[in-house]
Design a protein around this motif. Structure first.
Motif, PDB file in Angstrom:
ATOM      1  N   ILE A  42       0.835  -1.207   0.000  1.00 26.90           N
ATOM      2  CA  ILE A  42       0.000   0.000   0.000  1.00 26.90           C
ATOM      3  C   ILE A  42       0.876   1.265   0.000  1.00 26.90           C
ATOM      4  O   ILE A  42       0.657   2.204  -0.770  1.00 26.90           O
ATOM      5  CB  ILE A  42      -0.932   0.020   1.234  1.00 26.90           C
ATOM      6  N   LYS A  47      -1.885  -2.008  -5.240  1.00 26.65           N
ATOM      7  CA  LYS A  47      -3.293  -2.336  -4.963  1.00 26.65           C
ATOM      8  C   LYS A  47      -3.579  -3.842  -5.014  1.00 26.65           C
ATOM      9  O   LYS A  47      -4.569  -4.302  -4.459  1.00 26.65           O
ATOM     10  CB  LYS A  47      -4.196  -1.644  -6.007  1.00 26.65           C
ATOM     11  N   LYS A  71      -5.830  -8.729   3.050  1.00 28.65           N
ATOM     12  CA  LYS A  71      -7.138  -8.117   2.764  1.00 28.65           C
ATOM     13  C   LYS A  71      -7.414  -6.957   3.730  1.00 28.65           C
ATOM     14  O   LYS A  71      -7.945  -5.918   3.341  1.00 28.65           O
ATOM     15  CB  LYS A  71      -8.232  -9.181   2.886  1.00 28.65           C
ATOM     16  N   LYS A  72      -7.019  -7.136   4.991  1.00 30.71           N
ATOM     17  CA  LYS A  72      -7.268  -6.093   6.001  1.00 30.71           C
ATOM     18  C   LYS A  72      -6.491  -4.811   5.697  1.00 30.71           C
ATOM     19  O   LYS A  72      -6.754  -3.770   6.287  1.00 30.71           O
ATOM     20  CB  LYS A  72      -6.869  -6.608   7.386  1.00 30.71           C
ATOM     21  N   CYS A  73      -5.506  -4.922   4.814  1.00 32.16           N
ATOM     22  CA  CYS A  73      -4.769  -3.709   4.409  1.00 32.16           C
ATOM     23  C   CYS A  73      -5.537  -2.923   3.349  1.00 32.16           C
ATOM     24  O   CYS A  73      -5.119  -1.820   2.961  1.00 32.16           O
ATOM     25  CB  CYS A  73      -3.394  -4.091   3.849  1.00 32.16           C
ATOM     26  N   GLY A  74      -6.640  -3.504   2.849  1.00 36.40           N
ATOM     27  CA  GLY A  74      -7.415  -2.835   1.798  1.00 36.40           C
ATOM     28  C   GLY A  74      -6.996  -3.239   0.398  1.00 36.40           C
ATOM     29  O   GLY A  74      -7.329  -2.563  -0.575  1.00 36.40           O
ATOM     30  N   GLU A 144      -6.791  -0.317   9.060  1.00 36.07           N
ATOM     31  CA  GLU A 144      -7.594  -1.379   8.446  1.00 36.07           C
ATOM     32  C   GLU A 144      -8.449  -0.817   7.309  1.00 36.07           C
ATOM     33  O   GLU A 144      -9.036   0.255   7.428  1.00 36.07           O
ATOM     34  CB  GLU A 144      -8.492  -2.011   9.512  1.00 36.07           C
ATOM     35  N   GLY A 145      -8.460  -1.556   6.197  1.00 38.13           N
ATOM     36  CA  GLY A 145      -9.231  -1.106   5.042  1.00 38.13           C
ATOM     37  C   GLY A 145     -10.179  -2.199   4.576  1.00 38.13           C
ATOM     38  O   GLY A 145     -10.236  -3.282   5.142  1.00 38.13           O
ATOM     39  N   ILE A 146     -10.920  -1.896   3.523  1.00 38.96           N
ATOM     40  CA  ILE A 146     -11.852  -2.895   2.978  1.00 38.96           C
ATOM     41  C   ILE A 146     -11.225  -3.453   1.709  1.00 38.96           C
ATOM     42  O   ILE A 146     -11.226  -2.804   0.656  1.00 38.96           O
ATOM     43  CB  ILE A 146     -13.232  -2.260   2.670  1.00 38.96           C
ATOM     44  N   GLY A 147     -10.671  -4.621   1.813  1.00 41.34           N
ATOM     45  CA  GLY A 147     -10.064  -5.260   0.647  1.00 41.34           C
ATOM     46  C   GLY A 147     -11.020  -6.224  -0.017  1.00 41.34           C
ATOM     47  O   GLY A 147     -12.204  -6.292   0.335  1.00 41.34           O
TER      48      GLY A 147
END
Length: 462
Positions: A42, A47, A71-74, A144-147
């Motif tokens: 990131i 991406k 995935k938690k990284c977005g 935390e992001g939405i991956g």
């Protein structure tokens, strides 16, 4: 900070992460590493990350935890499923992924597992692995992001690309393959279905317990089953893989083993007529004969450090067309992508044998001969091994010896050469010597013993 985790630093190796599952390397580590490596991607404006895993019993659980962390990284995480490490390299390259992670412990025994990485299309190793460990311990990750996660089956596309560089002739080869219960099993089955000739697969089932033998094709005892089958079937060639199929072993029709540097001579002679002056890289453990033969064939030989990540990086820097190691990592940048892929190397080998007028053993037996020790590995503590090599280097320098110090010490004398280097993956020193005469080899071994002795280290009997 979020997700601080103290991992066992022994798993942070030179080229990858590798440890004993549930003793030094845990499911929680896989999640934390996914979170940290994903954060690097990131921060590098990436991406998309591709993930795969080998056939070890612990690999599916580790892969699932890794994917969760990424995935938690977005990130967009693409799971290509179980398969050989080079299939991951292929997917990462062709999909233009920003990162890639392979859950594997390569040729290590069954109780091990680990991870290999790519970042922005390049090998991720050395200092980067150490820094990743520090990042994990500090919990230094992006919020935390939405991956997203999706599965992609790339096997058929990969097999089609592998086959592209096999030239069909009237000759129909009989080939014995030892899959070594490796992660290449399913890919290999599909590959041979589309190759002409007769193909026999040994240990084709993917099995992380490696019931037939250890998955390391550089150890002669692991090739005995293949040699026996080549003889029994009167086959033209035998090919073996390691646990994740990025390293190759080759047996000719008479059961002779072609070591990494001998294979490199065969490939160099095939490539160089159309690419005079091309750079060809081999590691410091390779025979002097290889470097001389590359020169004779019109190539530019370059000796470099041992280690698949180091060779790949040097190939990219020098635009070399071919690279290789004694360990069986072979890297084609001629028609291929420059990464180590035993399945692709097998295809190029079969293509060469297919065009020979006689058997492969004629080539093996015509190669210039030298007398050498095997690779000698002997225990030396991690906190001592590099200083032993440094002490030897300083003494040799004082003696004004002819020494190459790009990776340990490689000493040239009128009798041949000897090598001493610290292993990057184990608490051990590695030595090798090569001469054109038996007497010369004994002199080289004596010189090596004497240098080790001066540093309080004893060389095992060889």
């Amino acid at each position: 900070m979020e997700h601080q985790r103290n991992i066992d630093t022994s798993i942070l190796r030179e080229y990858d992460i590798r440890g004993v599952y549930d003793k030094t390397f845990f499911i929680e580590d896989a999640y934390a590493i996914g979170r940290a490596f994903g954060s690097l991607v990131i921060r590098n404006n990436g991406k998309k990350v591709v993930v795969s895993y080998d056939g070890r019993v612990s690999s599916p659980d580790l892969e699932a935890a890794l994917v969760d962390g990424l995935k938690k990284c977005g990130l967009e995480v693409i799971r290509i499923g179980r398969g050989p490490t080079p299939m991951l390299y292929y997917a990462a390259t062709t999909m233009e992924a920003d990162g890639a992670v392979m859950v594997t412990a390569s040729h290590n025994p069954k109780e091990y597992n680990g991870m290999k990485f790519m970042l922005a299309g390049k090998s991720f190793f050395g200092k980067q692995i150490q820094e990743l460990g520090v990042q994990v311990s500090k919990g230094d990750v992006v919020p935390e992001g939405i991956g997203s996660v999706r599965k992609v089956d790339i096997v058929d596309e990969y097999v089609t690309r592998l086959l592209k560089d096999f030239g069909v002739t009237d000759r129909k080869l009989k080939v014995v393959w030892d899959n070594s219960n490796s992660a290449a099993g399913e890919v290999l089955t599909k590959l041979v279905q589309q190759l002409p000739g007769e193909h026999i697969i040994l240990n084709g089932t993917i099995d992380g317990n490696f019931p037939a033998h250890s998955p390391d094709p550089t150890v002669p005892k692991n090739l005995v089953q293949l040699q026996d089958e080549v003889a029994a079937r009167q086959a033209d060639i035998g090919i073996a893989f390691d646990g994740d199929a990025d390293r190759i072993g080759v047996i000719d029709d008479k059961g002779n083993i072609l070591w990494g540097d001998q294979l490199m001579i065969v490939y160099s002679r095939d490539i160089l007529p159309d690419h005079q002056g091309a750079t060809i890289i081999a590691d410091v453990k390779a025979s002097q004969i290889l470097f001389e033969e590359v020169k004779k064939a019109g190539g530019n030989p370059l000796m470099w450090c041992t280690g698949h990540s180091l060779i790949k990086a040097k190939m990219a820097e020098t635009k070399a067309l071919l690279g290789g190691e004694m360990s069986g990592h072979i890297f084609f940048a001629d028609k291929w992508y420059g990464f180590d892929d035993a399945l692709y190397v097998a295809i190029r080998t079969l293509d060469i044998v297919n065009r020979l007028k006689g058997p492969l053993s004629e080539i093996t037996e015509s190669l210039p001969k030298a007398i050498s020790t095997p690779e000698i590995r002997f225990d030396c503590a991690d906190d001592r091994k590099f200083s032993v090599v440094q002490e030897v280097a300083e003494r040799l320098k004082a003696e004004k010896a002819d020494v190459v110090t790009i990776d340990g010490v490689r000493v040239n004398t009128p009798d041949g050469w000897w090598l001493l280097r610290a292993s990057n993956t184990q608490a051990s020193l590695v030595a090798r010597a090569e001469s054109t005469t038996g007497d010369g080899l004994e002199k080289l071994k004596d010189a090596l013993k004497s240098q080790l002795s001066a540093s309080g280290v004893e060389l095992p009997k060889i």
